[in-house]
Design an enzyme around this catalytic site. Structure first.
Site, PDB file in Angstrom:
ATOM      1  N   HIS A 147      -6.332  -2.431 -15.600  1.00 39.86           N
ATOM      2  CA  HIS A 147      -5.878  -2.322 -14.221  1.00 39.86           C
ATOM      3  C   HIS A 147      -6.965  -2.616 -13.193  1.00 39.86           C
ATOM      4  O   HIS A 147      -6.745  -3.373 -12.262  1.00 39.86           O
ATOM      5  CB  HIS A 147      -5.327  -0.912 -13.999  1.00 39.86           C
ATOM      6  CG  HIS A 147      -4.791  -0.656 -12.629  1.00 39.86           C
ATOM      7  ND1 HIS A 147      -3.805  -1.436 -12.057  1.00 39.86           N
ATOM      8  CD2 HIS A 147      -5.097   0.292 -11.699  1.00 39.86           C
ATOM      9  CE1 HIS A 147      -3.514  -0.971 -10.849  1.00 39.86           C
ATOM     10  NE2 HIS A 147      -4.302   0.065 -10.603  1.00 39.86           N
ATOM     11  N   TYR A 187       0.176  -6.583  -5.158  1.00 42.26           N
ATOM     12  CA  TYR A 187       0.877  -5.776  -6.160  1.00 42.26           C
ATOM     13  C   TYR A 187       0.547  -4.287  -6.081  1.00 42.26           C
ATOM     14  O   TYR A 187       1.090  -3.498  -6.845  1.00 42.26           O
ATOM     15  CB  TYR A 187       0.556  -6.297  -7.558  1.00 42.26           C
ATOM     16  CG  TYR A 187       1.040  -7.710  -7.788  1.00 42.26           C
ATOM     17  CD1 TYR A 187       2.398  -7.990  -7.895  1.00 42.26           C
ATOM     18  CD2 TYR A 187       0.145  -8.768  -7.872  1.00 42.26           C
ATOM     19  CE1 TYR A 187       2.846  -9.285  -8.089  1.00 42.26           C
ATOM     20  CE2 TYR A 187       0.575 -10.065  -8.068  1.00 42.26           C
ATOM     21  CZ  TYR A 187       1.933 -10.319  -8.174  1.00 42.26           C
ATOM     22  OH  TYR A 187       2.374 -11.594  -8.364  1.00 42.26           O
ATOM     23  N   ARG A 210     -12.367   5.143 -11.035  1.00 47.21           N
ATOM     24  CA  ARG A 210     -11.881   5.127  -9.655  1.00 47.21           C
ATOM     25  C   ARG A 210     -10.816   6.184  -9.417  1.00 47.21           C
ATOM     26  O   ARG A 210      -9.882   6.326 -10.202  1.00 47.21           O
ATOM     27  CB  ARG A 210     -11.304   3.749  -9.323  1.00 47.21           C
ATOM     28  CG  ARG A 210     -10.663   3.666  -7.939  1.00 47.21           C
ATOM     29  CD  ARG A 210     -10.189   2.265  -7.631  1.00 47.21           C
ATOM     30  NE  ARG A 210      -9.081   1.845  -8.458  1.00 47.21           N
ATOM     31  CZ  ARG A 210      -7.796   2.008  -8.147  1.00 47.21           C
ATOM     32  NH1 ARG A 210      -7.451   2.646  -7.047  1.00 47.21           N
ATOM     33  NH2 ARG A 210      -6.849   1.551  -8.948  1.00 47.21           N
ATOM     34  N   ARG A 231      -7.132   9.115 -13.948  1.00 49.00           N
ATOM     35  CA  ARG A 231      -6.502   8.093 -14.779  1.00 49.00           C
ATOM     36  C   ARG A 231      -7.132   7.957 -16.155  1.00 49.00           C
ATOM     37  O   ARG A 231      -6.442   7.701 -17.133  1.00 49.00           O
ATOM     38  CB  ARG A 231      -6.549   6.742 -14.043  1.00 49.00           C
ATOM     39  CG  ARG A 231      -5.565   6.695 -12.891  1.00 49.00           C
ATOM     40  CD  ARG A 231      -5.660   5.407 -12.125  1.00 49.00           C
ATOM     41  NE  ARG A 231      -4.611   5.362 -11.107  1.00 49.00           N
ATOM     42  CZ  ARG A 231      -4.525   4.416 -10.172  1.00 49.00           C
ATOM     43  NH1 ARG A 231      -5.419   3.445 -10.132  1.00 49.00           N
ATOM     44  NH2 ARG A 231      -3.552   4.440  -9.294  1.00 49.00           N
ATOM     45  N   GLY A 239      -7.391 -11.502  -0.624  1.00 47.89           N
ATOM     46  CA  GLY A 239      -6.791 -10.174  -0.616  1.00 47.89           C
ATOM     47  C   GLY A 239      -7.298  -9.344   0.544  1.00 47.89           C
ATOM     48  O   GLY A 239      -7.842  -9.853   1.529  1.00 47.89           O
ATOM     49  N   VAL A 240      -7.155  -8.023   0.422  1.00 47.68           N
ATOM     50  CA  VAL A 240      -7.458  -7.125   1.538  1.00 47.68           C
ATOM     51  C   VAL A 240      -8.911  -7.225   1.974  1.00 47.68           C
ATOM     52  O   VAL A 240      -9.197  -7.287   3.182  1.00 47.68           O
ATOM     53  CB  VAL A 240      -7.083  -5.667   1.177  1.00 47.68           C
ATOM     54  CG1 VAL A 240      -7.808  -5.171  -0.071  1.00 47.68           C
ATOM     55  CG2 VAL A 240      -7.363  -4.732   2.349  1.00 47.68           C
ATOM     56  N   ALA A 241      -9.855  -7.236   1.047  1.00 42.88           N
ATOM     57  CA  ALA A 241     -11.271  -7.260   1.424  1.00 42.88           C
ATOM     58  C   ALA A 241     -11.637  -8.588   2.080  1.00 42.88           C
ATOM     59  O   ALA A 241     -12.310  -8.617   3.120  1.00 42.88           O
ATOM     60  CB  ALA A 241     -12.148  -7.007   0.205  1.00 42.88           C
ATOM     61  N   GLU A 257      -1.603  11.767  -5.534  1.00 36.32           N
ATOM     62  CA  GLU A 257      -1.752  11.045  -6.789  1.00 36.32           C
ATOM     63  C   GLU A 257      -2.806  11.729  -7.645  1.00 36.32           C
ATOM     64  O   GLU A 257      -3.460  12.685  -7.211  1.00 36.32           O
ATOM     65  CB  GLU A 257      -2.133   9.577  -6.530  1.00 36.32           C
ATOM     66  CG  GLU A 257      -1.031   8.792  -5.838  1.00 36.32           C
ATOM     67  CD  GLU A 257      -1.376   7.342  -5.612  1.00 36.32           C
ATOM     68  OE1 GLU A 257      -0.446   6.566  -5.350  1.00 36.32           O
ATOM     69  OE2 GLU A 257      -2.565   6.967  -5.679  1.00 36.32           O
ATOM     70  N   ASP A 293     -13.966 -14.188 -11.754  1.00 32.96           N
ATOM     71  CA  ASP A 293     -14.706 -15.254 -11.080  1.00 32.96           C
ATOM     72  C   ASP A 293     -15.884 -14.729 -10.266  1.00 32.96           C
ATOM     73  O   ASP A 293     -16.976 -15.309 -10.280  1.00 32.96           O
ATOM     74  CB  ASP A 293     -13.791 -16.039 -10.138  1.00 32.96           C
ATOM     75  CG  ASP A 293     -12.616 -16.674 -10.845  1.00 32.96           C
ATOM     76  OD1 ASP A 293     -12.484 -16.494 -12.070  1.00 32.96           O
ATOM     77  OD2 ASP A 293     -11.816 -17.350 -10.182  1.00 32.96           O
ATOM     78  N   LEU A 307      -7.762   0.199  -1.918  1.00 36.15           N
ATOM     79  CA  LEU A 307      -7.422  -0.405  -0.633  1.00 36.15           C
ATOM     80  C   LEU A 307      -8.316   0.157   0.468  1.00 36.15           C
ATOM     81  O   LEU A 307      -8.706  -0.560   1.398  1.00 36.15           O
ATOM     82  CB  LEU A 307      -5.946  -0.177  -0.299  1.00 36.15           C
ATOM     83  CG  LEU A 307      -4.930  -0.957  -1.147  1.00 36.15           C
ATOM     84  CD1 LEU A 307      -3.508  -0.583  -0.754  1.00 36.15           C
ATOM     85  CD2 LEU A 307      -5.132  -2.463  -1.009  1.00 36.15           C
ATOM     86  N   HIS A 317      -4.647   1.517 -16.286  1.00 33.54           N
ATOM     87  CA  HIS A 317      -3.604   2.320 -15.641  1.00 33.54           C
ATOM     88  C   HIS A 317      -2.759   2.948 -16.739  1.00 33.54           C
ATOM     89  O   HIS A 317      -2.288   2.255 -17.638  1.00 33.54           O
ATOM     90  CB  HIS A 317      -2.730   1.463 -14.724  1.00 33.54           C
ATOM     91  CG  HIS A 317      -1.932   2.274 -13.756  1.00 33.54           C
ATOM     92  ND1 HIS A 317      -0.890   3.074 -14.143  1.00 33.54           N
ATOM     93  CD2 HIS A 317      -2.047   2.436 -12.414  1.00 33.54           C
ATOM     94  CE1 HIS A 317      -0.378   3.681 -13.082  1.00 33.54           C
ATOM     95  NE2 HIS A 317      -1.069   3.315 -12.019  1.00 33.54           N
ATOM     96  N   GLN A 341       0.800  -0.637  -5.374  1.00 38.08           N
ATOM     97  CA  GLN A 341       1.993   0.146  -5.066  1.00 38.08           C
ATOM     98  C   GLN A 341       1.687   1.438  -4.324  1.00 38.08           C
ATOM     99  O   GLN A 341       2.249   1.726  -3.278  1.00 38.08           O
ATOM    100  CB  GLN A 341       2.735   0.481  -6.362  1.00 38.08           C
ATOM    101  CG  GLN A 341       3.370  -0.703  -7.053  1.00 38.08           C
ATOM    102  CD  GLN A 341       4.087  -0.306  -8.335  1.00 38.08           C
ATOM    103  OE1 GLN A 341       3.967   0.828  -8.799  1.00 38.08           O
ATOM    104  NE2 GLN A 341       4.814  -1.229  -8.911  1.00 38.08           N
TER     105      GLN A 341
END
Length: 537
Positions: free
Chosen positions: A337, A51, A372, A278, A19-21, A120, A209, A378, A230, A53
């Site tokens: 989430h 995923y 968070r 959240r 993924g991104v990291a 947000e 993992d 991200l 979420h 968004q």
């Protein structure tokens, strides 16, 4: 019995996760001359990043400041953010996004030709940049995949091997059989633990993992009790597994949460109403469902202009479920989430084990605290991923060789038992009796078997992967449950029904490691409370 090795490799850095990291770290290390190999359980887009968004939270050039973003993050984190870590990561956001843009990522533009920004929950201003309306993660994944980094897909890491000098290598399994990668540096970038629960926004591979690999390697984890649910995940009767989320940005553009009678769900709960953090919104929804005896509430987005253009991915998910968001209420409910805690690291991804790094959702840097802030994930993956890739250069020249691989035992319960216990007793609202019941169920269903007990001759990864995932889920579930039982208060996204408020004496992190006998050992660590910024707004 020794593990039958079918393939070997020797590199300077192994990245576990695509993924991104992980990809950001791999690219950074590669640009610095390191030989890098990425191990990915799934395919090129089988990541949580794909995923995502909402977008990336990054300080806006006008009407915003680092202090303001830090303050929003710390407020959402409910007293457990490490403020210096928050500031460090927030300050790195603009450079990280610029690097991603240079790589080819394209973000949405407003009518003025500048990058468009939305707001947000928990944010005091519009600072969330996005791509493809509601497909930011997919665009980030696309840009990073295009970097052409060496990756083995369908390869699962089974163990990080360590010695007196720290990391020595990784044992993995793929369709080519068992393999060993000799390396002095390993980066855990495995994403989250959403598969602990029956309903999650996470992909199937999010089985904890990284937490398990870190514990088995001797590193500590912390803040695992803080699982963010979420608040608005698309509800369908009987739906299980990965569920589509309805981005917080939908509420940022004016959608409101209502019950079946049309009454507001969050009115009087928080000054920011539907744009509260959240944990607040998830608790409000859970409480409304409890009092009304329903299993979902509704998101009314009918007044959002151009919904289909602004949120094409969400529109497609709704239409697939037979719902037209432009004309109908969207049924939603909370689902697992994001893990706010994880492997304890500094802001450069270093753990307590030499040569072992972690970045992204799997890591606990101190950024998120007890909850968070939306779209900081991200951001963290980009910033800390880049730093971890650079930090791995410190291990170049360290002798790293896995000389012998003996078989080992795994302890696990079937994931269906784990998921049912966690869903019933460790969701949005918990209590001590339920947490004890969940541990009892998992312990009763657990068994210990040799790693190669059933499929030692198999040349496919599938049976080994299932077993190692179940073992990871089991040890991660136990660690989470022990931490949740020890935290006898309600803070952030950890809510204990019998302890309705925060307790000053528990304003600390709960760290967990394995002792010499493989048992979970809890300790507390004080949070570094640097002064909050003043006059940020």
């Amino acid at each position: 019995m020794t593990v039958p090795v079918s393939w070997e490799a020797e590199v300077d850095l192994v990245v576990i996760g695509g993924g991104v990291a992980g990809l950001t770290a791999a690219r950074t290390a590669s640009l610095r001359g390191l030989r890098v190999l990425i191990l990915s359980k799934g395919g090129p887009t089988d990541t949580s990043t794909q995923y995502a968004q909402g977008g990336i939270a990054v300080v806006a050039p006008l009407g915003d400041s680092v202090d303001s973003h830090v303050l929003d993050t710390v407020e959402a984190g409910a007293g457990l953010c490490e403020v210096d870590a928050v500031r460090s990561i927030v300050e790195g956001g603009q450079a990280a996004v610029a690097a991603l843009t240079d790589l080819g990522a394209v973000f949405d533009l407003g009518r003025d030709g500048q990058i468009s920004r939305t707001r947000e929950g928990g944010h005091s201003t519009r600072r969330i940049i996005h791509a493809g309306g509601d497909a930011t993660g997919a665009e980030v994944q696309r840009a990073l995949n295009a970097a052409g980094l060496p990756v083995v897909f369908g390869a699962a890491a089974l163990r990080v091997v360590t010695g007196v000098d720290g990391v020595r290598g990784v044992i993995a399994v793929s369709d080519n059989g068992f393999g060993v990668v000799h390396t002095p540096a390993v980066l855990l970038a495995t994403g989250g633990l959403g598969q602990l629960y029956a309903l999650s926004t996470n992909p199937p591979g999010a089985t904890g993992d990284g937490v398990a690999l870190a514990l088995w390697a001797g590193a500590a984890v912390a803040d695992l009790e803080f699982v963010q649910f979420h608040p608005t995940v698309l509800y369908t009767p009987g739906g299980v597994g990965r569920r589509p989320l309805i981005s917080e940005a939908v509420r940022g553009e004016g959608a409101i949460l209502v019950d079946s009678h049309g009454h507001s769900v969050t009115e009087g709960v928080h000054p920011r109403g539907d744009l509260a953090p959240r944990d607040v919104v998830s608790r409000a929804i859970a409480e409304r469902m409890r009092t009304s005896g329903t299993d979902h509430v509704f998101l009314d987005a009918r007044a959002v202009d151009g919904f289909a253009q602004r949120f094409p991915t969400i529109t497609a998910s709704c239409l697939a479920a037979g719902i037209d968001p432009a004309a109908q209420l969207i049924p939603v409910a909370p689902a697992a989430h994001y893990q706010c805690g994880g492997v304890v690291t500094d802001t450069h991804g270093r753990t307590g084990v030499a040569g072992l790094y972690a970045a992204g959702e799997v890591a606990r840097t101190g950024l998120h605290g007890a909850n968070r802030l939306a779209s900081n994930s991200l951001l963290e993956g980009l910033v800390v991923g880049e730093r971890a890739g650079a930090a791995a250069t410190e291990r170049v020249g360290t002798r790293a060789r896995v000389d012998e691989i003996s078989s080992w035992t795994l302890e696990f319960a079937d994931r269906s038992v784990v998921q049912q216990a966690m869903t019933e007793h460790a969701s949005v609202v918990r209590d001590g009796a339920g947490l004890t019941e969940a541990l009892t169920r998992i312990d009763a269903a657990s068994s210990i078997v040799p790693m190669l007990d059933t499929a030692e001759a198999s040349v496919t990864a599938a049976p080994h992967l299932r077993r190692i995932e179940d073992a990871a889920l089991t040890v991660t579930a136990r660690a989470l449950l022990h931490a949740a039982a020890a935290r006898q208060e309600s803070r952030g996204c950890h809510t204990r029904s019998e302890y309705p408020g925060p307790v000053d004496g528990q304003r600390h992190s709960i760290a967990i490691a394995l002792d010499a006998h493989g048992a979970l050992e809890l300790s507390t660590a004080a949070v570094d409370f640097a002064p909050l910024p003043t006059g940020a707004r």
